[in-house]
Design a protein around this motif. Structure first.
Motif, PDB file in Angstrom:
ATOM      1  N   CYS A 263       5.816  -5.939  -5.166  1.00 28.85           N
ATOM      2  CA  CYS A 263       5.595  -5.931  -3.727  1.00 28.85           C
ATOM      3  C   CYS A 263       6.615  -6.849  -3.074  1.00 28.85           C
ATOM      4  CB  CYS A 263       4.166  -6.350  -3.384  1.00 28.85           C
ATOM      5  SG  CYS A 263       3.551  -7.761  -4.296  1.00 28.85           S
TER       6      CYS A 263
ATOM      7  N   TRP B 101      -4.321  -6.378 -11.367  1.00 36.56           N
ATOM      8  CA  TRP B 101      -3.298  -6.251 -10.328  1.00 36.56           C
ATOM      9  C   TRP B 101      -3.925  -6.200  -8.940  1.00 36.56           C
ATOM     10  CZ3 TRP B 101      -3.196  -2.481  -6.731  1.00 36.56           C
ATOM     11  CH2 TRP B 101      -3.743  -1.228  -7.009  1.00 36.56           C
TER      12      TRP B 101
ATOM     13  N   ALA C  64      -1.774  -9.534  -8.090  1.00 36.81           N
ATOM     14  CA  ALA C  64      -0.631  -8.765  -8.584  1.00 36.81           C
ATOM     15  C   ALA C  64       0.478  -9.663  -9.108  1.00 36.81           C
ATOM     16  CB  ALA C  64      -0.090  -7.861  -7.471  1.00 36.81           C
TER      17      ALA C  64
ATOM     18  N   GLU D  93       1.158  -1.999  -7.817  1.00 35.04           N
ATOM     19  CA  GLU D  93       1.512  -3.407  -7.903  1.00 35.04           C
ATOM     20  C   GLU D  93       1.391  -3.927  -9.333  1.00 35.04           C
ATOM     21  OE1 GLU D  93      -0.112  -5.780  -4.384  1.00 35.04           O
ATOM     22  OE2 GLU D  93      -1.059  -3.811  -4.106  1.00 35.04           O
TER      23      GLU D  93
ATOM     24  N   SER E  68       6.906  -0.963  -2.807  1.00 34.62           N
ATOM     25  CA  SER E  68       6.736  -2.315  -2.276  1.00 34.62           C
ATOM     26  C   SER E  68       5.556  -2.372  -1.326  1.00 34.62           C
ATOM     27  CB  SER E  68       8.009  -2.766  -1.553  1.00 34.62           C
ATOM     28  OG  SER E  68       8.204  -2.004  -0.381  1.00 34.62           O
TER      29      SER E  68
ATOM     30  N   SER F 292       1.578  -3.845  -0.029  1.00 36.00           N
ATOM     31  CA  SER F 292       0.204  -3.733  -0.513  1.00 36.00           C
ATOM     32  C   SER F 292      -0.154  -2.284  -0.804  1.00 36.00           C
ATOM     33  CB  SER F 292      -0.760  -4.301   0.528  1.00 36.00           C
ATOM     34  OG  SER F 292      -0.654  -3.583   1.742  1.00 36.00           O
ATOM     35  N   THR F 293      -1.279  -2.084  -1.463  1.00 30.65           N
ATOM     36  CA  THR F 293      -1.710  -0.749  -1.890  1.00 30.65           C
ATOM     37  C   THR F 293      -2.993  -0.342  -1.190  1.00 30.65           C
ATOM     38  OG1 THR F 293      -0.755  -1.141  -4.071  1.00 30.65           O
ATOM     39  CG2 THR F 293      -2.340   0.668  -3.882  1.00 30.65           C
TER      40      THR F 293
ATOM     41  N   ARG G 168       1.615   2.855  -0.965  1.00 29.00           N
ATOM     42  CA  ARG G 168       2.204   1.518  -0.921  1.00 29.00           C
ATOM     43  C   ARG G 168       2.711   1.319   0.494  1.00 29.00           C
ATOM     44  NH1 ARG G 168       3.659  -0.867  -5.694  1.00 29.00           N
ATOM     45  NH2 ARG G 168       3.914  -2.724  -4.392  1.00 29.00           N
TER      46      ARG G 168
END
Length: 460
Positions: free
Chosen positions: A25, A313, A317, A346, A377, A379-380, A394
């Protein structure tokens, strides 16, 4: 148990946070992403970005060919691995072990003999000589790869028998290695005058007592300790700690404080609470076994809702090393989907040597590594999951981010999803779909995914 120098790139992106070399990330390139005519990312144009270039290669498997040529085998591959987007390689335990030329290194005897002394039936280790190991590490550094050492400090093997006053009988605890460094006796193992045992023994081997000053001095405190010798003399950049269930996390924390470098612990446990606790206590990354078991249930158990499970993660992460297979365990059979998962999510993904070099399509793997290093890259957000389909976004960090769509069914699937982008043409960077849809003003778009496959969407 069977158990960075950075990339020299054509971009001048320089990061300020030291941890960002091993997470996904982070900042990404804004250069146009180049595809080959087949839809696969064209690595020959060197468009990979420094920011997300953090994928580890486990550069061995259980019972690699004996005969002392493994260091040369790996040496011949490091340039290609660096060009593919790896940032580090993890080597097996490199020092002389009880089984000499036949040992995979997890029965350590002389921590300072890398194939130099005639003991345990051989001069070279299974992997080669000291000179060959140093050559490999030098080649890796020249290619921009870090090198992580596998550290086995829970137990030792190969000592001579001696009378042990703490047990009342003879024990195999007399270690007099030919390097002349780190001699040990019954007083350095359990039981002794200060401690009967620690967290766990392994395989009946003599169990080192890390509370003993002699053990601490030789493992990490002395100027010629194992940790400092490995770093300063041999050139290792980081550490993979074997069987950390066997000793307290303060041991790894003190090692890291003494010599620095990336570290990851093999805490073989599916409990995220336990993994996260250990990582924080040890000031170290940890292999994400919770993610591993969830992927096995999801992809082989045909229930992608398992990807909603808690994982390391998701908790932290920065400290999660994700993996699909390693030298000890190979339970996941649907590896294509599993690698699509860890290389778009991540954490710090680790790729297994045989998966990359022998068992899976290398073009597919290089494409996923490129996607990880350039697009994965931020956050998820998990957008959708059922038995057959899984969609995650992402959200991007100073970049576009991506949408990954995984399909475990036997048919093509389509789904409307909310993206990061308004009125923007997107495409599938995996090359598995030739669609190039335009997102609506509200960021929604329909995407598709092939059967038993995946697609990865981002701005064109």
């Amino acid at each position: 148990m069977k158990k960075k120098e950075w990339f020299k790139l054509k971009f001048s992106l320089i990061l300020c946070l030291g941890f960002l070399f091993f997470i996904s990330c982070s900042k990404e390139s804004t250069e146009e992403l180049v595809l080959s005519p087949s839809g696969e990312v064209d690595l020959s144009n060197d468009t990979k970005s420094v920011a997300n270039a953090s994928v580890m290669m486990q550069a061995f498997y259980w019972d690699v060919p004996a005969g002392g040529n493994w260091w040369n085998t790996v040496d011949a591959k490091v340039t290609d691995w660096a060009n593919a987007g790896f940032n580090a390689i993890w080597l097996p335990p490199a020092a002389k072990a009880q089984n000499g030329a036949f040992s995979m290194g997890y029965d350590p005897f002389d921590y300072f003999d890398f194939g130099e002394y005639d003991q345990m039936g051989s001069v070279e280790t299974r992997f080669g000589s000291t000179t060959e190991l140093k050559s490999l590490i030098g080649s890796a550094h020249q290619s921009g790869l870090q090198v992580y050492a596998d550290i086995v400090i829970n137990h030792n093997s190969g000592g001579a028998s001696e009378a042990n006053p703490y047990t009342g009988n003879d024990t195999w605890t007399d270690f007099q290695p030919k390097s002349g460094l780190f001699n040990r006796s019954y007083d350095d193992f359990h039981p002794n005058d200060i401690e009967n045992n620690d967290l766990g023994k392994f395989g009946g081997f003599p169990d080192l007592c890390h509370k003993k000053i002699n053990v601490q001095n030789w493992l990490w405190k002395n100027s010629n300790s194992v940790a400092k010798y490995y770093k300063n003399e041999m050139g290792f950049d980081g550490w993979r700690f074997d069987y950390v269930k066997g000793f307290e996390p303060w041991v790894v924390k003190e090692w890291n404080a003494s010599v620095g470098g990336f570290s990851v612990g093999e805490l073989w446990d599916g409990s995220v609470d336990y993994l996260n606790w250990w990582a924080n206590e040890a000031n170290s990354s940890v292999f994400d076994f919770a993610c591993y078991y969830a992927m096995n249930d999801a992809f082989d158990g045909n229930d992608l809702t398992k990807l909603n499970n808690d994982m390391m993660w998701k908790r932290n992460a920065f400290r999660a090393v994700t993996f699909v297979t390693n030298h000890d365990t190979d339970e996941i059979w649907n590896k294509k989907l599993a690698y699509a998962y860890i290389l778009t999510h991540e954490g710090y993904p680790c790729v297994f040597y045989r998966d990359y070099e022998e068992w899976l399509d290398k073009g597919m793997m290089n494409n996923l590594i490129w996607i990880h290093n350039n697009l994965a890259s931020g956050s998820t957000s998990i957008l959708y999951a059922d038995n057959d389909e899984y969609v995650a976004r992402r959200n991007g960090y100073n970049g576009a981010g991506l949408i990954v769509y995984i399909n475990n069914s036997d048919n093509w699937q389509e789904r409307w999803v909310e993206t990061n982008w308004s009125n923007t043409t997107i495409k599938d960077y995996s090359g598995n779909s030739n669609w190039e849809p335009v997102t609506q003003s509200g960021k929604w778009v329909k995407i598709q995914v092939p059967p038993k496959g995946y697609s990865v969407w981002s701005v064109k």
